[in-house]
Design a protein around this motif. Structure first.
Motif, PDB file in Angstrom:
ATOM      1  N   TYR A   1      -4.280   6.423   1.152  1.00 46.80           N
ATOM      2  CA  TYR A   1      -3.714   5.073   1.157  1.00 46.80           C
ATOM      3  C   TYR A   1      -4.273   4.358  -0.067  1.00 46.80           C
ATOM      4  O   TYR A   1      -5.500   4.287  -0.244  1.00 46.80           O
TER       5      TYR A   1
ATOM      6  N   ARG B   1       1.211   5.237   0.830  1.00 46.04           N
ATOM      7  CA  ARG B   1       0.583   6.354   1.536  1.00 46.04           C
ATOM      8  C   ARG B   1       1.118   7.655   0.973  1.00 46.04           C
ATOM      9  O   ARG B   1       2.330   7.877   0.926  1.00 46.04           O
TER      10      ARG B   1
ATOM     11  N   VAL C   1       0.862  -1.179   0.000  1.00 39.44           N
ATOM     12  CA  VAL C   1       0.000   0.000   0.000  1.00 39.44           C
ATOM     13  C   VAL C   1       0.899   1.231   0.000  1.00 39.44           C
ATOM     14  O   VAL C   1       1.900   1.271   0.720  1.00 39.44           O
TER      15      VAL C   1
ATOM     16  N   ASP D   1      -0.472   1.948  10.446  1.00 32.56           N
ATOM     17  CA  ASP D   1       0.516   2.953  10.047  1.00 32.56           C
ATOM     18  C   ASP D   1       0.705   3.983  11.154  1.00 32.56           C
ATOM     19  O   ASP D   1      -0.252   4.601  11.615  1.00 32.56           O
TER      20      ASP D   1
ATOM     21  N   ALA E   1      -3.864   0.948   7.102  1.00 31.04           N
ATOM     22  CA  ALA E   1      -3.934   2.337   7.563  1.00 31.04           C
ATOM     23  C   ALA E   1      -3.960   2.402   9.079  1.00 31.04           C
ATOM     24  O   ALA E   1      -3.331   3.289   9.684  1.00 31.04           O
TER      25      ALA E   1
END
Length: 396
Positions: A379, A320, A318, A395, A392
Motif C-alpha cells: 500500500y 495497492r 493510496v 481494504d 489498509a
C-alpha cells in the motif's frame, strides 16, 4: 508527452512531484486577493491558471536550482548516490535518479520541443544532457564518457509534440495543475520576485486530512505566464520537500550551436538502442531519462501482477499493488539461512505494524509512505502513516 508512454513507466525514482498524479483532473478554483511583494494587478486563481495555460514561451535559457528533501532512509539515500550528480557513468538515468536527493544546480536552455539542454553543475565536474532533434547525448566530464541515443520516430516528424523542457519549473507546475481536482483548494497567494522578475503565486492545498503534502506553491511570471519556481511544502512543516526554480532566466532564443554536441577526443561513447515500434523501444535510456526528470514522472505500478488498485481519491489516494510474493517478508524474517544483506534490507524498511490487513512493515519518507504486508501486498501513497494503516484496514 504521449499518454501511453506515461502509463508504461514504472515508479523508477522517488521523484517528489510524481505523488501529485493521484488527484483528479477537474480544478475547483475559488478567488483570493493577493498582497505583499511587488505591486501587481489583482487576479483570480482562474485567471492565473488561464495565464499559465496560455503561455506560449518555448525559448529560454538560464540557471536553475532544485533542492529535494524527501527524508529518505539511509539505505535508500545511498542507492540514489548521495548528493552528487556529476561523475561516474554517462547513463542519463543514473544522473536523473540522483536528483531525488540533495541540492543541484544546472544551466538550462530550450528552443521549442526539439531542442533542450541541461548542464548539471555540482562541484568542479559537469554532466550535460542534450536533446537535439532525433539525438540525445549525455556526457560526463569526470569519466570522459558519453551516451548517445537516436530516435527514429523523432527524425521522421517529431512525435514529441507539446512536450516542454524536462525538469523545469514549467513542467513541474503543469503536472501539479493537472493533478489538482475537486479535493484541492486553488488560491492566489502573495506576489513575489523570482530570478529578478515579478511573479504571482498560485497555491494548491488539499481539502482532505491525512496528506503528507501541505501545499504546492507556484510562482508565475507576471508578464509571460511562465512558472518560475515550484515549492512542495510538507503538512508537517520544515523546509520544502521540493524547491525548484530559476535563479536567472532569459526568454531570448538561444544560439543554435547551444544544442550541438560532439564527444571530446578520447571519450568512451556508449550507443543506446534506437527507438522503434511502440514508443521508443525498451532500451531508450536517453529519452526515458528526459521523461523521468522531476515533474514528468507518474506514480505507477502493476507489472506482471497487474495494475494497482486505487483506494480513496485526491490527495488521500493510496495504491495497492499485489506483488504475488505470498509470505515473502515473513518467510525471509524467519529463514535462518537467508543472506545477511537481505535481512539488513528488511530491517531498514521500517517499523512493524499490525492491523486488519495482518502484519507488515512501513517504509516512511516525508512524502510517500509504503506499507509492505507479510502476504505480499504493498500500500503506497502520499499520506501519513496513520492514514495509510487506516486505508489498509478498510481494504477488503
Amino acid at each position: 508527452m504521449a499518454t501511453n508512454s506515461k502509463t508504461r513507466k514504472a515508479a523508477r525514482y522517488a521523484v517528489p512531484v510524481a505523488v501529485l498524479g493521484v488527484a483528479a483532473a477537474t480544478i475547483a478554483i475559488p478567488a483570493f486577493a493577493n498582497g505583499g511583494g511587488p505591486d501587481l494587478p489583482k487576479v483570480t486563481a482562474q485567471q492565473l491558471v488561464e495565464k499559465i495555460a496560455a503561455s506560449d514561451v518555448e525559448q529560454l535559457s538560464g540557471t536553475a536550482k532544485i533542492s529535494t528533501d524527501l527524508g529518505l532512509p539511509t539505505v535508500a539515500s545511498g542507492l540514489l548516490g548521495g548528493g552528487g550528480v556529476a561523475g561516474g557513468s554517462a547513463d542519463p538515468q543514473d544522473k536523473v535518479a540522483q536528483l531525488a536527493n540533495g541540492t543541484h544546480t544546472f544551466r538550462v536552455a530550450a528552443d521549442g520541443e526539439d531542442r533542450q539542454k541541461l548542464t548539471f553543475l555540482d562541484g568542479k565536474d559537469e554532466y550535460t544532457l542534450v536533446h537535439n532533434g532525433a539525438d540525445v547525448w549525455g556526457y560526463d566530464t569526470r569519466s570522459n564518457e558519453a551516451f548517445h541515443e537516436k530516435d527514429a520516430d523523432a527524425a521522421k516528424g517529431g512525435q514529441r509534440k507539446g512536450e516542454r523542457l524536462p525538469a523545469s519549473p514549467q513542467q513541474i507546475a503543469q503536472d501539479a495543475l493537472k493533478a489538482a481536482g475537486p479535493t484541492t483548494d486553488v488560491t492566489v497567494g502573495d506576489t513575489a520576485q523570482v530570478a529578478g522578475r515579478d511573479a504571482y503565486q498560485l497555491v494548491l492545498k488539499p481539502k482532505q486530512s491525512g496528506s503528507t503534502i501541505g501545499s504546492v506553491q507556484i510562482a508565475v511570471d507576471a508578464k509571460t505566464g511562465v512558472p518560475l519556481r515550484v515549492q512542495v511544502l510538507s503538512s508537517q512543516g520544515g523546509k520544502p520537500i521540493v524547491d525548484a526554480g530559476f535563479t536567472k532566466v532569459d526568454f531570448a532564443k538561444p544560439a543554435a550551436d547551444t544544442f550541438t554536441f560532439t564527444p571530446p577526443k578520447g571519450a568512451k561513447v556508449t550507443e543506446g538502442a534506437p527507438g522503434k515500434g511502440e514508443g521508443r523501444g525498451g532500451h531508450d535510456k536517453g529519452f526515458k531519462a528526459l521523461e523521468s526528470l522531476p515533474g514528468l514522472g507518474g506514480l505507477t505500478g502493476g507489472g506482471e501482477h497487474g495494475e494497482p488498485k486505487v483506494l480513496g481519491e485526491g490527495w488521500s489516494t493510496v495504491a495497492r499493488i499485489d506483488t504475488g510474493a505470498g509470505q515473502g517478508l515473513k518467510a525471509l524474517e524467519s529463514d535462518k539461512n537467508a543472506p545477511k544483506e537481505a535481512k539488513q534490507l528488511l530491517n531498514s524498511l521500517g517499523d512493524k505494524v499490525k492491523g486488519g490487513f495482518g502484519e507488515g512493515r512501513i517504509l516512511s519518507t516525508r512524502v510517500v509512505n509504503a506499507l509492505i504486508t507479510d502476504d505480499g501486498k504493498v500500500y503506497v501513497g502520499a499520506v501519513t502513516k496513520d492514514a495509510l494503516v487506516k486505508t489498509a484496514n478498510a481494504d477488503k
